[in-house]
Design a protein around this motif. Structure first.
Motif, mmCIF file in Angstrom:
data_model
loop_
_atom_site.group_PDB
_atom_site.id
_atom_site.type_symbol
_atom_site.label_atom_id
_atom_site.label_comp_id
_atom_site.label_asym_id
_atom_site.label_seq_id
_atom_site.Cartn_x
_atom_site.Cartn_y
_atom_site.Cartn_z
ATOM 1 N N GLN A 163 -6.955 -6.845 8.783
ATOM 2 C CA GLN A 163 -5.994 -5.978 8.098
ATOM 3 C C GLN A 163 -6.012 -6.292 6.603
ATOM 4 O O GLN A 163 -6.592 -7.291 6.166
ATOM 5 C CB GLN A 163 -4.592 -6.190 8.665
ATOM 6 C CG GLN A 163 -4.408 -5.629 10.064
ATOM 7 C CD GLN A 163 -2.960 -5.702 10.514
ATOM 8 O OE1 GLN A 163 -2.376 -6.780 10.587
ATOM 9 N NE2 GLN A 163 -2.373 -4.555 10.793
ATOM 10 N N SER A 193 -8.348 -7.786 1.566
ATOM 11 C CA SER A 193 -8.299 -8.296 2.928
ATOM 12 C C SER A 193 -7.633 -9.666 2.930
ATOM 13 O O SER A 193 -7.516 -10.329 1.893
ATOM 14 C CB SER A 193 -9.715 -8.392 3.502
ATOM 15 O OG SER A 193 -10.503 -9.270 2.714
ATOM 16 N N VAL A 220 0.418 -10.323 11.625
ATOM 17 C CA VAL A 220 -0.600 -9.946 10.648
ATOM 18 C C VAL A 220 -1.942 -10.344 11.243
ATOM 19 O O VAL A 220 -2.147 -11.507 11.588
ATOM 20 C CB VAL A 220 -0.391 -10.638 9.294
ATOM 21 C CG1 VAL A 220 -1.482 -10.218 8.316
ATOM 22 C CG2 VAL A 220 0.980 -10.329 8.723
ATOM 23 N N LYS A 221 -2.868 -9.375 11.385
ATOM 24 C CA LYS A 221 -4.125 -9.648 12.079
ATOM 25 C C LYS A 221 -5.287 -9.796 11.103
ATOM 26 O O LYS A 221 -5.345 -9.087 10.083
ATOM 27 C CB LYS A 221 -4.447 -8.504 13.046
ATOM 28 C CG LYS A 221 -3.520 -8.393 14.239
ATOM 29 C CD LYS A 221 -4.026 -7.338 15.204
ATOM 30 C CE LYS A 221 -5.379 -7.718 15.815
ATOM 31 N NZ LYS A 221 -5.828 -6.726 16.817
ATOM 32 N N GLY A 246 -3.776 -0.950 8.171
ATOM 33 C CA GLY A 246 -5.033 -0.777 8.888
ATOM 34 C C GLY A 246 -5.100 -1.525 10.206
ATOM 35 O O GLY A 246 -4.140 -2.161 10.645
ATOM 36 N N THR A 247 -6.247 -1.403 10.839
ATOM 37 C CA THR A 247 -6.490 -2.067 12.121
ATOM 38 C C THR A 247 -7.268 -3.352 11.904
ATOM 39 O O THR A 247 -8.130 -3.431 11.021
ATOM 40 C CB THR A 247 -7.302 -1.161 13.060
ATOM 41 O OG1 THR A 247 -8.546 -0.842 12.414
ATOM 42 C CG2 THR A 247 -6.562 0.126 13.352
ATOM 43 N N GLY A 248 -6.982 -4.345 12.706
ATOM 44 C CA GLY A 248 -7.651 -5.632 12.575
ATOM 45 C C GLY A 248 -8.778 -5.810 13.581
ATOM 46 O O GLY A 248 -9.091 -4.910 14.368
ATOM 47 N N GLY A 308 1.989 -3.811 2.898
ATOM 48 C CA GLY A 308 1.162 -4.066 4.059
ATOM 49 C C GLY A 308 1.931 -4.815 5.142
ATOM 50 O O GLY A 308 3.137 -4.990 5.033
ATOM 51 N N PRO A 309 1.291 -5.317 6.178
ATOM 52 C CA PRO A 309 -0.148 -5.202 6.415
ATOM 53 C C PRO A 309 -0.546 -3.778 6.806
ATOM 54 O O PRO A 309 0.213 -3.071 7.442
ATOM 55 C CB PRO A 309 -0.395 -6.183 7.563
ATOM 56 C CG PRO A 309 0.915 -6.225 8.305
ATOM 57 C CD PRO A 309 1.975 -6.059 7.254
#
Length: 262
Positions: free
Chosen positions: A36, A55, A32-33, A96-98, A93-94
């Motif tokens: 994200q 977030s 998990v970044k 999206g991009t981190g 989730g996670p």
């Protein structure tokens, strides 16, 4: 990404407008970044229908927990405050991009306003774990909203606070503050979230100083999976062309220089 009902370990009000939730994330993937987000269902009923994107505030790898700091703004987030410790939170989730931590040769600068401060907190946490120095400029309506300041300081970040109530959060004042930071610190990367006017400021300064910079965009997301196209923004390519992308799918983190801030 994964849909899961995670046990809530804590969900409490931490200021006039903000709540803090801790969930048991043992069921989730290890990776998990920072940057994200998770799409959280606010109630078991049909209304409110749409999930809310949050977030990640903190990533606790050893304890396998995640933390969210959220602003209570409408019906959905108000219903979320009714979840008690021991109950389950329905998360997806996670997504999206981190962020890309890219300041190993110097220090990184974080510029955030409002709940955007929470988005950058996990990045400050990763920087501390990797021995990267960080400087943060946090902007808010009042000192009461600067909730993550102590968290960032606990990660070793040098924190500057500006607020509307103190009259030092306007773009000109923040610009002077940033110029001083650039003179004193070896800033080699910058990150921002939470304010378009401050993002425009940092976009100009990062371009002038030729440093790596990223932005985490905040948008109202419908599906958060790239299906509904409710959260789009424009990206300028190197050849000058502009294309429209989905914040939830292609973002929410983008190179700051590419985002057309409107």
């Amino acid at each position: 990404m994964k849909a899961a009902k995670l046990r809530v370990l804590e969900n409490r009000q931490v200021s006039e407008r903000y709540w803090h939730m801790v969930v048991d994330a043992a069921e989730l993937p290890d990776e998990v970044k920072p940057g994200q987000f998770f799409n959280v269902r606010c109630a078991d009923e049909i209304y409110p229908l749409l999930r809310r994107p949050f977030s990640i505030y903190k990533i606790n790898k050893r304890e396998r927990t995640l933390e969210f700091l959220y602003l209570v703004k409408g019906v959905g987030t108000q219903r979320l405050t009714e979840i008690r410790a021991g109950e389950k939170a329905d998360v997806f989730g996670p997504l999206g991009t981190g962020f890309n931590l890219n300041a190993e040769d110097g220090a990184m600068l974080m510029l955030a306003r409002g709940v955007g401060i929470a988005t950058l907190a996990a990045l400050a946490q990763e920087a501390a774990e990797k021995g990267v120095r960080s400087v943060a400029v946090l902007s808010a309506r009042s000192r009461n909203d600067l909730l993550a300041a102590e968290t960032l300081e606990s990660y070793g970040a040098k924190v500057y606070k500006v607020t509307d109530e103190e009259g030092n959060s306007d773009v000109a004042s923040v610009g002077k503050l940033l110029e001083g930071i650039f003179r004193e610190e070896n800033i080699t990367a910058a990150y921002t979230c939470g304010s378009k006017r401050l993002a425009e400021l940092l976009q100009r300064m990062a371009a002038d100083k030729h440093i790596f910079a990223e932005i985490a965009l905040e948008e109202n997301m419908g599906c958060a999976m790239g299906v509904c196209f409710a959260c789009v923004c424009d990206i300028q390519e190197q050849d000058g062309s502009v294309r429209t992308v989905r914040v939830c799918k292609e973002g929410p983190v983008f190179p700051l220089e590419q985002v057309v801030i409107a």
